[in-house]
Design an enzyme around this catalytic site. Sequence first.
Site, short mmCIF file in Angstrom:
data_model
loop_
_atom_site.label_atom_id
_atom_site.label_comp_id
_atom_site.label_asym_id
_atom_site.label_seq_id
_atom_site.Cartn_x
_atom_site.Cartn_y
_atom_site.Cartn_z
N LYS A 171 -111.13 81.04 -41.62
CA LYS A 171 -110.07 81.88 -42.07
C LYS A 171 -110.44 82.74 -43.22
CE LYS A 171 -105.43 81.82 -44.38
NZ LYS A 171 -104.48 81.17 -45.37
N GLY A 229 -106.19 86.02 -42.45
CA GLY A 229 -105.36 85.35 -43.53
C GLY A 229 -104.42 86.17 -44.02
N SER A 275 -103.51 77.00 -49.59
CA SER A 275 -102.94 77.62 -50.92
C SER A 275 -101.40 77.60 -50.92
CB SER A 275 -103.64 79.20 -50.92
OG SER A 275 -104.79 79.05 -50.86
N ASN A 276 -100.85 78.08 -49.98
CA ASN A 276 -99.30 78.43 -50.04
C ASN A 276 -98.63 77.06 -50.02
OD1 ASN A 276 -98.71 81.16 -49.87
ND2 ASN A 276 -99.99 81.07 -48.29
N SER A 329 -109.32 85.53 -45.58
CA SER A 329 -108.11 86.21 -46.28
C SER A 329 -108.63 87.52 -47.42
CB SER A 329 -107.36 85.30 -47.04
OG SER A 329 -106.86 84.22 -46.18
#
Lengths: 292, 292, 292, 292
Positions: C163, C188, C44-45, C165
Amino acid sequence: MKLSGVMPPITTPFQDGKLASDKLKSNFRKWNKTGLSGYLVLGSNGEAVYLNEKEKIRAVEISRESIPTSKIMLVGTGMESTEETIRFTNQVAKMGADGALVVTPSYFKGSMKPQILSDHFMAVAESSRIGILIYNVPQYTGINLEPEWVAKLSEHPNIIGVKDSSGNIGQLSEVIHLSRKGFAVFVGSAGVFFPALCVGAAGGILAVANLAPQECVRIQRHFNKGEMRSARALQIQLTPLAKAVTATYGIGGLKLAMDLAGYFGGDPRAPLKRPDRKIEEELKKLLLRLKG
Amino acid sequence: MKLSGVMPPITTPFQDGKLASDKLKSNFRKWNKTGLSGYLVLGSNGEAVYLNEKEKIRAVEISRESIPTSKIMLVGTGMESTEETIRFTNQVAKMGADGALVVTPSYFKGSMKPQILSDHFMAVAESSRIGILIYNVPQYTGINLEPEWVAKLSEHPNIIGVKDSSGNIGQLSEVIHLSRKGFAVFVGSAGVFFPALCVGAAGGILAVANLAPQECVRIQRHFNKGEMRSARALQIQLTPLAKAVTATYGIGGLKLAMDLAGYFGGDPRAPLKRPDRKIEEELKKLLLRLKG
Amino acid sequence: MKLSGVMPPITTPFQDGKLASDKLKSNFRKWNKTGLSGYLVLGSNGEAVYLNEKEKIRAVEISRESIPTSKIMLVGTGMESTEETIRFTNQVAKMGADGALVVTPSYFKGSMKPQILSDHFMAVAESSRIGILIYNVPQYTGINLEPEWVAKLSEHPNIIGVKDSSGNIGQLSEVIHLSRKGFAVFVGSAGVFFPALCVGAAGGILAVANLAPQECVRIQRHFNKGEMRSARALQIQLTPLAKAVTATYGIGGLKLAMDLAGYFGGDPRAPLKRPDRKIEEELKKLLLRLKG
Amino acid sequence: MKLSGVMPPITTPFQDGKLASDKLKSNFRKWNKTGLSGYLVLGSNGEAVYLNEKEKIRAVEISRESIPTSKIMLVGTGMESTEETIRFTNQVAKMGADGALVVTPSYFKGSMKPQILSDHFMAVAESSRIGILIYNVPQYTGINLEPEWVAKLSEHPNIIGVKDSSGNIGQLSEVIHLSRKGFAVFVGSAGVFFPALCVGAAGGILAVANLAPQECVRIQRHFNKGEMRSARALQIQLTPLAKAVTATYGIGGLKLAMDLAGYFGGDPRAPLKRPDRKIEEELKKLLLRLKG
């Protein structure tokens, strides 16, 4: 008595922190001259959650004295407990209420499954001496009663209507279509009063009717005569003020606007607050725009 | 008296629909033999919203008689109205409560801005004869009080702690870090008791401690000795039962599990219900797995 | 290769709106000197949703060249369509990725029932040449995959980790407990890295590790040595910056903070924006407080 | 060309997993004989998120060939990235689209503040050769664009309308009232088509119009003639099917219902699925009830 038309969920006036009986009576004298079909006492806007039992009884007494028999008198009686709801409903029945508005119990949200809620309403309906209306107000309770469940409940002869304040016109439309004939469906959001009438609502229980009763009544009159344009135009004029005295500024805003409109509003109880001067100016403008 | 350790938010026993004083006393006799540091009376799990004023007073009286002075006695006193909250807080203070748990008022969700909530807590703290703890329980109230606001409130000498039931460990961690030294932060979700201790919680106010007090106490003891593996292993064993008696089956499930574990649970008040036989079997299995 | 430790979901650097290969390489040179265990490319980042296919391929190529074989290389390959996800996963497998992170498809939220999501992950796992990790990120997708479902999926030999988040430590704890031994559970959310380790997480895939890799790595090292106080103290220092570069200021804030910390951040793609001067000052202060 | 009336967000037919051009053409031949005012290509129901660029282009080509110039051709062109949205919008403009429907970007929900969204739409509007319509669909995006912001955007001459699929009639009403004259407001939820027309909507972009175009068209015709009862009666008949092919059974249900109604529906792409036999029977009954 036909369950329809415009009713304000009346505010409870306080002076020096105490229930102000005279102020309530003088409000009624003004409201009674309008086309309002009735009143809801001890609703959310009546700050019922801030009143103790004595104050509630007093508010009902004054209302009963003030409301002519030609107008409907509903009283909010819903509590978290089924038994307490029954007890209080029958108490106000004895005092002369025409019907009781029973909110969905909601504190234990995760446990309030549709069947639990249904059993609650059935139990109250079975034991109540007066007809009850379901009160669906997800923005306060965090719970929405689906149309299918309202429709099933409408089969009970003592469950005579619903006040739906979800603002969801699709839901209102389904409730109206699925429930038994004669079941009175009221919308609880003034901002969608006109579309609610379009899909068949019997009327509206509208906070803004505390201070602008005739404007609300006129929307329904135009609608009933088939004057759709006029009804819609009035709705558009009403919406900004209707939003301001509910969603935006809450009961503090509603009471302040009542003061500005010639009724007694006064202060809400803490933790609610009277809005500040800036908001007062904004409310003045909205009122002027509506009332010209 | 140090605010820490494990406390159950005690259930309120009913028989034939009435408050069963004897049953409450016998529960206390059992609980008092455990390592519980104290009790919360009239919490959510105490069905406070289903009790009238007399019943509340009676529950506090019995509790005061039953709780030794070596253990903490907290009482839930939060109401929607600020004034009523103050009145009732001082009433239980006179009756001997050590502290009061004050829930965020929540009916008018849209109006309960942080400043309004803060003013509410400050007003109660100013007027209360006993220390107050903030009760943050978004799953019931629909409102979350952010860490920054809790931290500010912790500066008031009479706001002595918080019970955070959000289940959000990141938030708990920030509350602990941002608030003043000595401010007692309790976690309200048994499923995250161990990680809550890891980030510095003073203890837990845990529904499952009504029926498995020693299991909860042991988690904290292991943790205090630095025995992380044992603490975590116990947490893993506790979690399924902890979830079943709260999120999954609510207070009806909690009371039924108490019956199964040798305490008096009994039925919750309507609209809540005792779970059916199938759920009883499931709860039995979960208990066996934990206590087996 | 053991799936554990701290990995940054690396940002994708742009210059004049184009993918800046040199900047990415120079970032890797710095990161490679730290204790990071590996990298997530196209997370995403990494603004994967703003990259076209060519750019994605290029980012993977550069990463493959830059990442030593001693460090893990994960690539985000999840798409809305199952088939496209399989295709792209195998493409990056051929390019040398060690594992693929597959996000829950989410556009048609109402249709993404647990069974549909499970079938999606099983289909991808069946056809993928490399192991896949489930990516649960409700704040972006509006969907949460419950622990029971993750646990079931963990039985597939090609589903090697998750993961999570959500920031929900209770959920993380259950995932860890319920899933098969050896299943790698990454947290996350940097703000709960320490409590995640306490409940048994294998490591963290943390945005803030883009600019503060050593600080993150040290939390885990302290934890591994049983130095709980030091681990927790570092966590407390890290949290404010961690929140600022994710929840509060998003990827624009993350990239800006990277610039301030000596990495190349640059601008995010529109509609995202680089934060203004005031926020830059705030980020500077947070960095100073952390890095001294 | 007047932006009004009923348009289906057309489904994209697949055979053996491939775009089935012939099937799309044959659907258009049937649709073109109805009173539909136009079409939306590559909308949510067109499974745009499951199509690659080539397939999107092909779907637009076929549509352009099949749609007579007397009917409106809108194409969904919204992407997460502003630049990609502009690029694709101008590509479909060159291919002959009359207008572009641009969804609110939504992956980074926390960062998509109103100003960011507004800048996105303004940038697209500035650079687009064709008029654009805003697509507000909170149930897919998790984001709602408030009426005030839509109204501001309506001032741009190249932002020509909005499709609001929130189902919120109060919001729709405000959008209509606040935005500039001539701004085309379409409702995206067939269940509230009639009340949407009552508050002034220009028309509807309705999934159920894929298989029941005339029923939708008739609602608007009755409304336009002032035949409110007939319009409302038709709405009541349409609602159950409309809900089934969207909220309840998603695109799989919509495509199956198309097959049952004489159009080509086929299977959706994975992870979506064709509903099972039981649901097929239910859809048959709903169709029979509507079409008699």
